[in-house]
Design a protein around this motif. Structure first.
Motif, short mmCIF file in Angstrom:
data_model
loop_
_atom_site.label_atom_id
_atom_site.label_comp_id
_atom_site.label_asym_id
_atom_site.label_seq_id
_atom_site.Cartn_x
_atom_site.Cartn_y
_atom_site.Cartn_z
N PRO A 142 20.67 53.56 88.66
CA PRO A 142 21.77 53.88 89.57
C PRO A 142 22.91 54.60 88.85
N GLU A 143 22.88 54.61 87.52
CA GLU A 143 23.92 55.24 86.71
C GLU A 143 23.38 55.40 85.29
N GLY A 144 24.12 56.09 84.43
CA GLY A 144 23.57 56.42 83.12
C GLY A 144 24.05 55.55 81.96
N LEU A 147 20.74 52.99 96.86
CA LEU A 147 20.29 52.82 98.24
C LEU A 147 21.51 52.61 99.14
N GLU A 148 22.31 53.69 99.30
CA GLU A 148 23.54 53.59 100.09
C GLU A 148 23.29 54.14 101.48
N ARG A 149 24.25 53.88 102.38
CA ARG A 149 24.17 54.51 103.71
C ARG A 149 24.63 55.95 103.55
N VAL A 170 40.57 49.74 89.79
CA VAL A 170 39.88 48.71 89.01
C VAL A 170 38.42 49.05 88.69
N ARG A 171 37.79 49.96 89.47
CA ARG A 171 36.39 50.34 89.27
C ARG A 171 35.46 49.18 89.65
N GLY A 172 34.25 49.54 90.08
CA GLY A 172 33.38 48.51 90.64
C GLY A 172 32.37 47.90 89.69
N TYR A 220 31.38 46.17 83.49
CA TYR A 220 31.49 46.47 82.06
C TYR A 220 32.83 47.07 81.65
N TYR A 221 33.64 47.52 82.61
CA TYR A 221 34.88 48.20 82.23
C TYR A 221 35.92 47.26 81.64
N THR A 222 36.60 47.76 80.61
CA THR A 222 37.76 47.09 80.02
C THR A 222 38.77 48.19 79.69
P1 HAM Z 1 30.55 55.81 89.39
O1 HAM Z 1 31.98 55.84 89.81
O2 HAM Z 1 29.68 54.82 90.04
O3 HAM Z 1 30.56 55.62 87.82
O4 HAM Z 1 29.93 57.24 89.60
C1 HAM Z 1 30.54 58.40 89.07
C2 HAM Z 1 30.64 59.49 90.14
O5 HAM Z 1 29.35 59.72 90.70
C3 HAM Z 1 31.50 59.15 91.34
O6 HAM Z 1 32.86 59.38 91.08
C4 HAM Z 1 30.96 60.10 92.38
O7 HAM Z 1 31.50 61.40 92.21
C5 HAM Z 1 29.48 60.16 92.04
N1 HAM Z 1 28.70 59.28 92.93
C6 HAM Z 1 28.54 57.95 92.86
N2 HAM Z 1 27.74 57.49 93.85
C7 HAM Z 1 27.37 58.58 94.56
C8 HAM Z 1 26.53 58.79 95.71
N3 HAM Z 1 25.89 57.79 96.30
N4 HAM Z 1 26.38 60.07 96.16
C9 HAM Z 1 27.01 61.11 95.56
N5 HAM Z 1 27.79 60.96 94.47
C10 HAM Z 1 27.99 59.72 93.97
C11 HAM Z 1 29.43 55.50 87.06
O8 HAM Z 1 28.31 55.64 87.48
C12 HAM Z 1 29.71 55.25 85.60
N6 HAM Z 1 28.41 55.15 84.90
C13 HAM Z 1 30.58 56.33 84.98
C14 HAM Z 1 30.84 56.07 83.55
C15 HAM Z 1 30.25 56.65 82.51
N7 HAM Z 1 31.66 55.15 83.08
C16 HAM Z 1 31.60 55.16 81.75
N8 HAM Z 1 30.73 56.05 81.39
#
Ligand code: HAM
Length: 417
Positions: A78-80, A111-113, A254-256, A259-261
């Motif tokens: 879901p993220e990197g 798996l979002e709406r 606050v971010r969701g 892991y954030y600090t």
């Molecule tokens: P995140 O805020 O969940 O952070 O995602 C980063 C960006 O991805 C969001 O600001 C938004 O632009 C885009 N994004 C997220 N979900 C969607 C979606 N369903 N559809 C389109 N765009 C989306 C992270 O994922 C962290 N891993 C960021 C990070 C990297 N923090 C530290 N290192």
């Protein structure tokens, strides 16, 4: 007809040029900042994300694409960030390099709406700096995000920053919030009522109107913050000011993800939907490397959502820079000669193509025009007899018959390749 899964997109050939352009600008700027690319797999053990993002995170609660395989459960990433920390540890980069600056481009799955700017498969352009708690890393990462946006030709965004403090400070803030919100629970939305017990910090960035009003009236101070975290944030703010980067401080950011600090930031744009207004976001995650079994070392990163960048930049088509030489072979003998000529052109790196649809001369010329060809080669019966090719210059509107052996050298000079 079988349709694509809701919330996914086909990026068609006439849109791909723009995607490649954004990717190219990103690679160039990451390289100027001395970041190296990393490509972790798209699928990981589910537990990696549960542990990193936190069980109460919305992504973990309801947005994971899970794949069961016997007793194993895998997740489409879901993220990197979690994958990259795993890769950093699994490949012993903590021992060989310790300090790394990595970037990544690629699809993520939630798996979002689906709605405007929110997809189930979307793309991140992100980076992670692992191995340092230096506040100047925070400054470099935020300034890199700013430089990238300028490089993409995007303006009008707002960089919003906050300081969450260390794990102890975060618990202090949570306790404080529970006290402040205790007699206001009735005014909160159903989600926030559940968040009060599980993840009270998330109430601060709930978009529900009633919750925004309650939060707006809270007296949020940084009284719970330790001296180290306050000092760190002061240096971040000074560094950003020194680089003349405009930013706003928001105590409700606050971010969701668990892991954030310390430093967190979000980049908002008015061209996006108010519920999904972040072009990108990131922050420090100083405990994650240790929590995943590595050394006690700081880290910071961010990710842009590529689809959202395109939404605000406008998805106007980029003209392909490629203008193939178009070969028209009329008749069987010409076709046999044509495939050899085409192979020769390509062997000399001259982008070229021909007709496989049995078009008439007129139809094939129209196709050459559509492709933006500057030069057209025609082989017909006359040319076969004379061992020649007609070379048409589409810009000048001129044509001449030249010996077949001269075609490649002539085009190489014209195209300077
Ligand atoms: P995140 O805020 O969940 O952070 O995602 C980063 C960006 O991805 C969001 O600001 C938004 O632009 C885009 N994004 C997220 N979900 C969607 C979606 N369903 N559809 C389109 N765009 C989306 C992270 O994922 C962290 N891993 C960021 C990070 C990297 N923090 C530290 N290192």
């Amino acid at each position: 007809m079988i349709k694509r899964v809701a919330g996914t997109r086909d990026i068609l050939p006439d849109q791909v040029n723009l995607w490649q352009r954004i990717e190219e600008i990103s690679r160039k700027i990451f390289s100027v900042y001395n970041f190296s690319e990393i490509r972790p797999p798209l699928v990981e053990e589910e537990i990696l994300f549960n542990r990193s993002l936190g069980e109460s995170a919305e992504i973990i609660q309801k947005q994971m694409f899970l794949i069961k395989n016997g007793s194993d459960t895998y997740a489409l990433r879901p993220e990197g960030t979690a994958s990259i920390v795993r890769a950093y540890l699994e490949n012993n980069l903590d021992k060989t390099n310790a300090f790394v600056k990595l970037y990544y481009l690629g699809p993520m799955f939630r798996l979002e709406r689906p709605q405007k700017g929110r997809f189930r498969q979307f793309h991140h352009i992100g980076c992670e700096v692992i191995g340092s708690s230096d506040p100047l890393v925070d400054v470099e990462v935020i300034s890199l995000a700013d430089t990238l946006l300028k490089g993409y030709g995007i303006g009008g965004y707002k960089i919003v920053v906050n300081n969450l403090g260390c794990a102890k400070d975060k618990s202090g803030l949570s306790a404080n919030l529970r006290k402040l919100l205790k007699d206001k629970l009735g005014e909160l939305c159903e989600d926030c009522k559940a968040r009060y017990a599980r993840n009270v910090l998330r109430i601060l960035d709930c978009k529900n109107k009633g919750c925004v009003e309650v939060v707006g009236k809270l007296n949020l101070s940084d009284g719970h913050m330790c001296a180290g975290c306050l000092g760190h944030f002061t240096q971040v703010k000074q560094g950003l000011a020194a680089l003349k980067i405009d930013f706003e401080i928001s105590p409700t950011l606050v971010r969701g993800l668990d892991y954030y600090t310390s430093t967190v930031f979000e980049i908002k744009h008015p061209g996006l939907d108010s519920q999904q207004d972040a072009l990108g976001a990131g922050g420090r995650y100083d405990n994650l490397v240790k929590e995943l079994g590595g050394p006690d070392t700081g880290a910071m990163g961010f990710a842009f959502g590529l689809e959202r960048l395109l939404l605000v930049r406008g998805e106007e088509k980029e003209n392909p820079s490629r203008k193939p030489v178009y070969l028209i072979s009329l008749g069987e003998a010409a076709r046999a000669e044509g495939i050899k000529l085409l192979s020769g052109l390509r062997g000399h790196n001259i982008s070229s193509d021909t007709d496989y649809e049995g078009k008439s001369l007129k139809g094939a010329m129209r196709k050459a025009n559509d492709l933006g060809a500057d030069y057209v080669l025609i082989i017909g019966d006359d040319e076969i007899r004379e061992n020649a090719v007609t070379l048409k210059d589409m810009q000048q509107g001129t044509q001449e018959k030249i010996p077949i052996g001269e075609v490649i050298p002539r085009l190489k000079t014209k195209l300077s390749c």
